[in-house]
Structures are given as structure tokens and as C-alpha cells.
Design a protein around this motif. Structure first.
Motif, mmCIF file in Angstrom:
data_model
loop_
_atom_site.group_PDB
_atom_site.id
_atom_site.type_symbol
_atom_site.label_atom_id
_atom_site.label_comp_id
_atom_site.label_asym_id
_atom_site.label_seq_id
_atom_site.Cartn_x
_atom_site.Cartn_y
_atom_site.Cartn_z
ATOM 1 N N ILE A 683 -47.306 -4.338 -16.545
ATOM 2 C CA ILE A 683 -48.446 -3.917 -15.723
ATOM 3 C C ILE A 683 -48.123 -4.244 -14.271
ATOM 4 C CG2 ILE A 683 -50.938 -4.114 -15.363
ATOM 5 C CD1 ILE A 683 -51.142 -5.296 -18.193
ATOM 6 N N ASN A 684 -48.211 -3.229 -13.413
ATOM 7 C CA ASN A 684 -47.920 -3.434 -11.996
ATOM 8 C C ASN A 684 -49.166 -3.730 -11.180
ATOM 9 O OD1 ASN A 684 -45.120 -3.034 -12.261
ATOM 10 N ND2 ASN A 684 -45.417 -0.803 -12.251
ATOM 11 N N ASP A 685 -50.286 -3.047 -11.512
ATOM 12 C CA ASP A 685 -51.505 -3.248 -10.734
ATOM 13 C C ASP A 685 -52.742 -3.449 -11.621
ATOM 14 O OD1 ASP A 685 -51.370 -0.654 -11.600
ATOM 15 O OD2 ASP A 685 -51.375 0.248 -9.604
ATOM 16 N N PHE A 686 -52.986 -2.527 -12.528
ATOM 17 C CA PHE A 686 -54.143 -2.686 -13.409
ATOM 18 C C PHE A 686 -53.900 -1.930 -14.708
ATOM 19 C CE2 PHE A 686 -55.103 1.301 -11.296
ATOM 20 C CZ PHE A 686 -55.680 2.078 -12.301
ATOM 21 N N MET A 687 -54.707 -2.258 -15.695
ATOM 22 C CA MET A 687 -54.707 -1.537 -16.964
ATOM 23 C C MET A 687 -56.149 -1.270 -17.373
ATOM 24 S SD MET A 687 -54.141 -4.375 -20.022
ATOM 25 C CE MET A 687 -54.674 -3.198 -21.244
ATOM 26 N N THR A 688 -56.364 -0.250 -18.184
ATOM 27 C CA THR A 688 -57.672 -0.026 -18.797
ATOM 28 C C THR A 688 -57.503 -0.080 -20.310
ATOM 29 O OG1 THR A 688 -57.422 2.388 -18.814
ATOM 30 C CG2 THR A 688 -58.514 1.401 -16.896
ATOM 31 N N LEU A 689 -58.492 -0.641 -20.969
ATOM 32 C CA LEU A 689 -58.490 -0.747 -22.423
ATOM 33 C C LEU A 689 -59.860 -0.322 -22.923
ATOM 34 C CD1 LEU A 689 -57.045 -3.574 -24.619
ATOM 35 C CD2 LEU A 689 -59.374 -2.766 -25.017
ATOM 36 N N THR A 690 -59.868 0.624 -23.847
ATOM 37 C CA THR A 690 -61.117 1.143 -24.392
ATOM 38 C C THR A 690 -61.182 0.910 -25.891
ATOM 39 O OG1 THR A 690 -61.294 2.858 -22.696
ATOM 40 C CG2 THR A 690 -62.555 3.195 -24.718
ATOM 41 N N VAL A 691 -62.281 0.346 -26.328
ATOM 42 C CA VAL A 691 -62.564 0.160 -27.756
ATOM 43 C C VAL A 691 -63.652 1.150 -28.145
ATOM 44 C CG1 VAL A 691 -63.308 -1.450 -29.547
ATOM 45 C CG2 VAL A 691 -62.000 -2.284 -27.587
ATOM 46 N N SER A 692 -63.459 1.839 -29.257
ATOM 47 C CA SER A 692 -64.428 2.829 -29.733
ATOM 48 C C SER A 692 -64.875 2.462 -31.143
ATOM 49 C CB SER A 692 -63.783 4.220 -29.725
ATOM 50 O OG SER A 692 -64.564 5.161 -30.446
ATOM 51 N N ASN A 693 -66.000 3.050 -31.563
ATOM 52 C CA ASN A 693 -66.421 2.854 -32.958
ATOM 53 C C ASN A 693 -66.341 4.158 -33.747
ATOM 54 O OD1 ASN A 693 -68.679 4.251 -32.018
ATOM 55 N ND2 ASN A 693 -70.141 2.973 -33.109
ATOM 56 N N LYS A 694 -65.534 5.085 -33.285
ATOM 57 C CA LYS A 694 -65.399 6.383 -33.952
ATOM 58 C C LYS A 694 -64.692 6.222 -35.302
ATOM 59 C CE LYS A 694 -63.737 11.109 -33.199
ATOM 60 N NZ LYS A 694 -63.041 12.022 -32.246
ATOM 61 N N ASN A 695 -65.327 6.768 -36.338
ATOM 62 C CA ASN A 695 -64.757 6.771 -37.698
ATOM 63 C C ASN A 695 -64.437 5.366 -38.222
ATOM 64 O OD1 ASN A 695 -64.847 9.606 -37.800
ATOM 65 N ND2 ASN A 695 -62.853 9.767 -36.807
ATOM 66 N N THR A 696 -65.157 4.379 -37.769
ATOM 67 C CA THR A 696 -64.912 3.020 -38.242
ATOM 68 C C THR A 696 -65.690 2.744 -39.532
ATOM 69 O OG1 THR A 696 -66.600 2.257 -36.684
ATOM 70 C CG2 THR A 696 -64.305 2.067 -36.003
ATOM 71 N N ASP A 697 -65.234 1.754 -40.286
ATOM 72 C CA ASP A 697 -65.789 1.488 -41.613
ATOM 73 C C ASP A 697 -66.414 0.100 -41.718
ATOM 74 O OD1 ASP A 697 -63.449 0.093 -41.377
ATOM 75 O OD2 ASP A 697 -62.610 0.713 -43.306
ATOM 76 N N GLY A 698 -66.938 -0.402 -40.620
ATOM 77 C CA GLY A 698 -67.606 -1.702 -40.589
ATOM 78 C C GLY A 698 -68.016 -2.017 -39.176
ATOM 79 N N PHE A 699 -68.453 -3.241 -38.949
ATOM 80 C CA PHE A 699 -68.878 -3.656 -37.615
ATOM 81 C C PHE A 699 -67.691 -3.656 -36.659
ATOM 82 C CE2 PHE A 699 -72.421 -5.151 -40.047
ATOM 83 C CZ PHE A 699 -73.492 -5.168 -39.176
ATOM 84 N N VAL A 700 -67.893 -3.088 -35.480
ATOM 85 C CA VAL A 700 -66.914 -3.156 -34.400
ATOM 86 C C VAL A 700 -67.383 -4.235 -33.432
ATOM 87 C CG1 VAL A 700 -65.854 -1.949 -32.458
ATOM 88 C CG2 VAL A 700 -66.216 -0.767 -34.635
ATOM 89 N N VAL A 701 -66.533 -5.222 -33.176
ATOM 90 C CA VAL A 701 -66.896 -6.361 -32.340
ATOM 91 C C VAL A 701 -65.986 -6.401 -31.119
ATOM 92 C CG1 VAL A 701 -67.086 -8.878 -32.234
ATOM 93 C CG2 VAL A 701 -67.735 -7.657 -34.320
ATOM 94 N N VAL A 702 -66.599 -6.577 -29.944
ATOM 95 C CA VAL A 702 -65.850 -6.654 -28.690
ATOM 96 C C VAL A 702 -66.291 -7.908 -27.953
ATOM 97 C CG1 VAL A 702 -65.275 -5.509 -26.525
ATOM 98 C CG2 VAL A 702 -65.748 -4.146 -28.562
ATOM 99 N N ASP A 703 -65.387 -8.883 -27.835
ATOM 100 C CA ASP A 703 -65.691 -10.120 -27.129
ATOM 101 C C ASP A 703 -64.961 -10.211 -25.794
ATOM 102 O OD1 ASP A 703 -66.731 -12.573 -26.534
ATOM 103 O OD2 ASP A 703 -65.868 -13.628 -28.242
ATOM 104 N N GLY A 704 -63.993 -9.337 -25.588
ATOM 105 C CA GLY A 704 -63.266 -9.345 -24.332
ATOM 106 C C GLY A 704 -61.804 -9.015 -24.537
ATOM 107 N N VAL A 705 -61.038 -9.105 -23.442
ATOM 108 C CA VAL A 705 -59.598 -8.841 -23.464
ATOM 109 C C VAL A 705 -58.898 -9.979 -22.720
ATOM 110 C CG1 VAL A 705 -57.755 -7.260 -22.803
ATOM 111 C CG2 VAL A 705 -59.983 -6.353 -23.529
#
Length: 712
Positions: A683-705
Motif C-alpha cells: 500500500i502506497n497511500d490508501f486502501m479501501t475494504l468493503t464487506v458485504s452480506n450478499k448471499n451469506t448464510d449467517g450473521f455478518v459481523v464487522v468490528d473493523g480492519v
């Protein structure tokens, strides 16, 4: 798919059996099972005097009475049945906590003394409630059914029970699930669902499109609603409404479904699911058709939102709930429960509130007893059907039969809960109506008497025939589960009537709320919170000899906070220490989100909270992090969450750095102490990270990166 020969034989069985189905109208003997209403012979008239009379043995009633007594007032708790604790002692032990750290006061004291906030024994909960009531010096009167009230100049003077006792008090609390006392006091109320436009609620009215689009909709399969498939002339199968549903956004007078929260066991001493007296397998013809419709459907016996999966019921040790398209919720069986009336059809404008008793109490109680027994018959019959009927696939039958009723609970009512889960009854209409805007903190009140934090949650209100892709099929309508990011305050004005209607009544259960917002408020911990606040306000009004509406909120706020109540949501003030991690960490609060995520706080990896999708709204929710790095280099990247068995096994994650994009899936049922390692990235300057709940089969949990700079 079902073979033509098998289908033909099955249809003949349905035709023969559906004609037998009828609503049970004859109550059984007490020894045979639970009852809602058991008429008592009135004794000699007797006057009972007190300061605060609390009608309704729910958790709100318990805490209201205890709090009033702790304030030095003579408190009497009148419970309609032989128990105290409502659903908390009546089977609902998989507690709908929401944010546990928003629970304070007597509710927190209760859970601390019980030793756990979930999966306790109902009998232990009732025993503790009785102990706490005794410690506070509350007079508890069981099996007391309200008969009449006396009012003078917009004030309740007394309430008279069917036993012949008259309770005279200075302040009254209606803590029933139905709102019977408020109606008897001629206080305004509503039943059913407001049109979406009434309070500008995206979840309002019928056919909302925000949440639960595909949840428990018979897997979106073309399931014919007719006795002879695809033949309308053969008539509808049982448990499908004859009434035509309304248009999107229209309101109606329907009530979300009720059920019993049974306690299950797999032990050798488990009680075999009983065959109810009015059992008829034809009642479950629609379920039988669904079970045999498509071999691809996976029966989870638990909550599920994944494609081609269904319950059809939840089976777990302890409290087991509705969990399917045709499940333990008796959809459409409760419309007349709240006040004895039901008007078919839909509404585009909000009618004036109702007032008074359209049905006399004795008649209403007898009607509810019939509805209660019909619910017993429906749900017991459902369990017996799934465990024994040959129309149920053999493998599923065997899995259901491995369970039974817990022999340690509800022994006096045949091991069946004594309390029907009345998820919604009347809702008072006062000077302030809590709506979806409050839940989503788009409107924040300054007269808080407690916090609510559970997602807006409604069970189905109707099961109807619709046309989908040119085919007549059956679908459920009225369910939603829609989260929000933080707890919200509940207004004091919403638990007291308009002053010109009644000056000495508090209503912590059937409070002033829209159907949508009530779906969030209607949780047992919140009822305990609001009950305590009602008890405090009642005591203050007595001391100052004023109407409850005239209680000085500034003084009330100080008193509530002194007693441990949480009134505003400031995470710092709750005394928790935020968890930290090394490296560069973006918290869930830093994410740009789409869709309605829910905030949780039971087990964060970083900070004080995390986001989860509620296992609903699949494909509607994303959380995107943009992370600037202090200097170019190779960074180890972790997605932060706590692994658990109810998580998604295929959570989509997209990482973008410059012009390069990498897509992957994460199994959130597994992980390290902080979550999942996603890889090393330059990574030189920044990155983006996306979490989705598309077609998931349980709880999707996002606490951070988390980003950890690696040595060169």
C-alpha cells in the motif's frame, strides 16, 4: 419435486381431513394444560388501600411495584394469572437483549442476581421475581382479573377485581401486555398497523420493502395455496387468509402473530410432544405440501435466511421460537385478542384512536381463553405433526422426535408454558408517539426514562394468496427485522396518557408507539426498565400531590440515574474500557455503510462495539473502510470480528488498492483471536475494504480492519 402419483394420494388425504378442522372452543380442565382465564367465584366485597396499584404481572409490573415500594410507598401487584414475570418466567429465556450495556437499574440487578441474562430456567426467573417482591414488601395478589374501574375528574379512584376486591390507590400502573386498564380508564389507544404515511415510516403499513424480502417466504417456491394444486375452485388450504391483502403502505387492524416459547430437551426424560385433543393433521396441509415440494430445500431446525433453507421450527435446548415459513407462530389467529374486535380491510388514513371497552371484560376474557386454547391446539398439533406424521420426510421426523418438552418446567400445566407470547396488544396514544424516527435517532427526545436497543422486529401479520411470476402462490406478510446503530431514549411522555384523559396512570408496556417502533420496544428488558421508571414517577407524583404528567422531569432524571438507569447513550459513560490493538486500526464506527446494520457490544475485538447484519436483508448491506497509511510499505491486513457458530461461512470482502481489486470470501465461523488474516498487501497511500452480506448464510459481523506494517 413430488411425483404425480404421490401428489394425487396426498391431495385426497387433504380433502378428507381439511373438512374436520375447526377452532377449539371448549376449554379443557386445568389439569389437562394451561389456561389464560379461569373464572373465580366472587367473595365478600373487600377494600384494599394502597399508594400504587400495579395491574399486570409482567416484568414491567414487577419492577414498577418494587420501585414504588423501595420509594416508601405501599404497593400492590395484581397479576391476572397465577404467576409473576410474564414471558420472562413464561418461556422467553433466549432474552432479546439488544445492547446489553444499555440495560441498567432493576433490570440489570435482576439479571445479575439470576446469574445470566439468557438461557436461564423460567422457574428460576419467577422464583427470583417473587423473592425481590417479598424483599421490597410488595403485596402480591394472583389470579386477579379486572372487572371495573371508578374514575372521578380524569383520575382513577379504584379498580375492582372479579374476586370482589376493590383496590383504592393514589397512582395506578397498567403493566398488562394488552392494555386492559388503560382502556377501562377511557385512555386513547390503537390496535394494528398504521399506514406508512401516518408517521413517514419506511417499515410502516403492508408490504414494506426495506427488510425481510425473502425471509421465511416458502423459499420463493411456487407453492399452490389450493386444496387441489392450481385449482382455485377446490378452496384454500387451512391457515391461509381468505381476506384480500392491501396495497403497499396501507395500514390495517391486524396484529403480529403470537406463539408459545416452549422449553425443549433432548434428555432421556424428555416429554414426548403431546397430541392435542382437537388434533387434525389437515390443519398442516400447507406445511406438508411445502415439506415435499422441492428436495433441494434444507431443513435447519433453526433461524435461517439462506436461499432454499427453512426451519420449519427452531429446536434447541431451552427456549425455542418460531423459525420458518409455516412455524410455531399462529399467523392470523390473534386479531381479536387485544380488545375483542377486528375489522377486515385496509386503511390509507389513520382513523381516530379508540377509547373505552368495545367488549365487556368477562366476554373479552372468555374470548381470549378460546383464542388461547386454539393457539395451544395449533402449536401442540404442529409439534406432534412434525414428529409423527408420515407426510413429514422421515429424516426430518427423526430429528424432531429426538426432542421433547423439558420435564423440569411448567409441570403444573402439562409441561407447556402458561403464558402466551402476546407480542403486541393495544398501544396507547398520548402526547408523544414513539416512531421509527426515534429508533433510528433521527429524532432524539430529552425526557428519557430508559433506553431501547433491539432492532425493529415484527412477526408476520397475515398469510395470503399472491400472484408471483404469473403463478398463484402463498406468501407471508408483515415481518421485518431492521437494525440501527445505537440505543435510543424512550420518552417519559410516551408512558403517560394525555393529562385530560387520566392524571394518575402510567403505561410502561402498551406505551404510546407506532407498530413499527413497538417492534423494538417490546422486549422484556426494556419493559423492566420502563416499569422501574414508571414506579419512580408514580412515587414522586404521590409525594408532591400532583398529576403524573406534572412530575418535574429534571428531578425524575436525577432520581432514575441515581438508581442506576441509563437514560442517554454515551458509550464512555457506561464504564467500559475500549479494547485496543496494535498497528493501524479502523473501527466499525469509521465505516461508510449502506443498509441497516445493527450495533452490538457483547464481544468486540476492538473498541466498544461492532456491527452485524442481523442475518437479514441479504444483499442490501455493505460496510466500506478507506484507510490512509502513514508511509508506503507492505501491510498485513486483518478483518476484525469474533468467530461464532451462527456466523456466515462466505462473507464477501473486496480490497481495492490503486487500480487493483481483489475479491475473497471469509468464513466467520472460524478465525483467530482478532478475526481473519486477509493477506499481505503493498500500500502506497490508501486502501479501501468493503464487506458485504450478499448471499451469506449467517450473521455478518464487522468490528473493523487492522493493518500491521511489515519489516522490509
Amino acid at each position: 419435486m413430488m411425483s404425480h402419483r404421490k401428489q394425487a394420494a396426498w391431495v385426497l388425504a387433504v380433502l378428507a381431513s381439511t373438512a374436520l378442522h375447526m377452532v377449539a372452543t371448549t376449554p379443557v380442565n386445568a389439569a389437562d394444560g394451561p389456561h389464560y382465564y379461569e373464572q373465580v367465584k366472587p367473595g365478600q366485597p373487600k377494600l384494599i388501600e394502597c399508594d400504587v396499584a400495579v395491574y399486570g404481572g409482567t416484568p414491567a409490573g414487577v419492577t414498577a411495584a418494587i420501585q414504588a415500594a423501595r420509594e416508601g410507598k405501599r404497593a400492590v401487584l395484581l397479576s391476572f394469572n397465577r404467576h409473576v414475570g410474564g414471558m420472562t418466567s413464561g418461556g422467553l429465556t433466549a432474552t432479546d437483549l439488544g445492547r446489553k450495556d444499555s440495560i441498567g437499574g432493576l433490570a440489570l440487578e435482576f439479571y445479575n442476581r439470576l446469574g445470566k441474562a439468557r438461557d436461564y430456567r423460567p422457574s428460576a426467573a419467577e422464583a427470583l421475581y417473587r423473592t425481590m417482591l417479598e424483599e421490597a414488601g410488595v403485596k402480591v395478589l394472583l389470579s386477579r382479573a379486572l372487572s371495573s374501574v371508578e374514575m372521578k375528574q380524569n383520575r382513577l379512584v379504584s379498580v375492582t377485581m372479579e374476586t370482589g376486591e376493590t383496590v383504592q390507590a393514589t397512582m395506578f400502573v397498567d403493566s398488562t401486555y394488552e392494555g386492559d386498564l388503560l382502556a377501562a380508564a377511557n385512555v386513547s389507544y390503537r390496535v394494528g398497523r398504521e399506514p406508512a404515511a401516518a408517521y413517514d415510516e419506511s417499515l410502516g403499513g403492508q408490504w414494506q420493502t426495506v427488510s425481510w424480502k425473502d425471509v421465511y417466504q416458502f423459499c420463493r417456491l411456487p407453492l399452490s395455496p389450493y386444496v387441489i394444486p392450481d385449482d382455485p375452485k377446490s378452496g384454500l388450504l387451512p391457515e391461509i387468509a381468505v381476506e384480500t391483502p392491501g396495497k403497499p403502505g396501507e395500514g390495517d387492524f391486524k396484529v403480529q402473530a403470537y406463539n408459545f416459547r416452549v422449553q425443549l430437551s433432548r434428555g432421556a426424560d424428555r416429554i414426548t410432544f403431546p397430541k392435542p385433543q382437537e388434533y387434525n393433521s389437515g390443519r398442516y396441509a400447507l406445511l406438508a405440501r411445502f415439506l415435499n415440494l422441492d428436495e433441494r430445500v434444507e431443513w435447519r431446525l433453526d433461524y435461517t435466511t439462506a436461499p432454499l433453507t427453512d426451519g420449519p421450527i427452531q429446536m434447541r435446548k431451552g427456549d425455542s421460537n418460531n423459525a420458518g415459513s409455516f412455524s410455531s407462530d399462529y399467523v392470523g389467529g390473534n386479531y381479536r385478542w387485544p380488545d375483542g374486535t377486528y375489522k377486515a380491510g385496509s386503511i390509507t388514513e389513520l382513523p381516530p384512536p379508540r377509547r373505552g371497552l368495545p367488549v365487556p371484560f368477562r366476554e373479552l376474557y372468555e374470548l381470549r381463553e378460546r383464542i388461547f386454547q386454539d393457539h395451544v391446539n395449533y402449536q401442540q398439533g404442529l409439534m406432534y405433526f412434525l414428529a409423527n406424521d408420515t407426510q413429514v420426510p422421515e429424516e426430518l421426523r427423526a430429528r424432531v422426535s429426538a426432542w421433547g418438552l423439558d420435564p423440569q418446567e411448567f409441570q403444573e400445566t402439562g409441561f407447556w408454558p402458561h403464558q402466551l407470547y402476546v407480542r403486541e396488544g393495544r398501544r396507547m396514544v398520548s402526547e408523544y408517539v414513539v416512531t421509527q424516527a426515534d429508533c433510528e435517532s433521527r429524532r432524539v427526545v430529552e425526557d428519557s426514562v430508559g433506553l431501547a436497543s433491539y432492532p425493529m422486529d415484527s412477526h408476520f401479520c397475515q398469510r395470503v394468496v399472491v400472484e408471483e411470476n404469473g403463478v398463484q402462490t402463498v406468501r407471508n406478510e408483515g415481518g421485518f427485522g431492521h437494525g440501527f446503530k445505537k440505543p435510543y431514549p424512550v420518552s417519559f411522555r410516551s408512558i403517560v396518557p394525555k393529562k385530560n384523559e387520566c392524571e394518575n396512570l402510567l403505561v410502561p408496556v402498551c406505551l404510546s408507539s407506532s407498530h413499527v417502533a413497538y417492534g423494538s420496544i417490546r422486549m422484556e428488558p426494556v419493559f423492566m426498565i420502563l416499569g422501574q421508571s414508571a414506579g419512580t414517577a408514580a412515587a414522586m407524583a404521590i409525594t408532591e400531590e400532583i398529576a403524573v404528567q406534572d412530575v418535574d422531569y429534571a428531578k425524575l432524571k436525577v432520581k432514575l440515574e441515581d438508581d442506576g438507569q441509563y437514560l442517554t447513550w454515551t458509550e464512555k459513560s457506561l464504564g467500559k474500557t475500549a479494547k485496543t490493538l496494535p498497528g493501524l486500526v479502523a473501527d466499525d464506527k469509521d465505516a461508510r455503510t449502506t443498509g441497516a446494520w445493527t450495533s452490538g457490544a457483547l464481544s468486540p475485538v476492538y473498541g466498544l462495539s461492532y456491527l452485524h447484519d442481523g442475518n437479514t436483508g441479504k444483499g442490501e448491506k455493505t460496510a466500506t473502510f478507506k484507510i490512509n497509511v502513514p508511509k508506503p510499505g507492505t501491510y498485513k491486513v486483518h478483518l476484525l470480528y469474533v468467530a461464532s457458530a451462527n456466523r456466515s461461512t462466505k462473507t464477501p470482502v473486496t480490497i481495492s488498492i490503486g487500480e487493483e481489486t481483489k475479491e475473497m470470501t471469509v468464513n466467520q465461523r472460524e478465525g483467530s483471536a482478532v478475526g481473519s488474516f486477509l493477506g499481505n498487501f503493498r500500500i502506497n497511500d490508501f486502501m479501501t475494504l468493503t464487506v458485504s452480506n450478499k448471499n451469506t448464510d449467517g450473521f455478518v459481523v464487522v468490528d473493523g480492519v487492522q493493518l500491521l506494517l511489515q519489516p522490509q
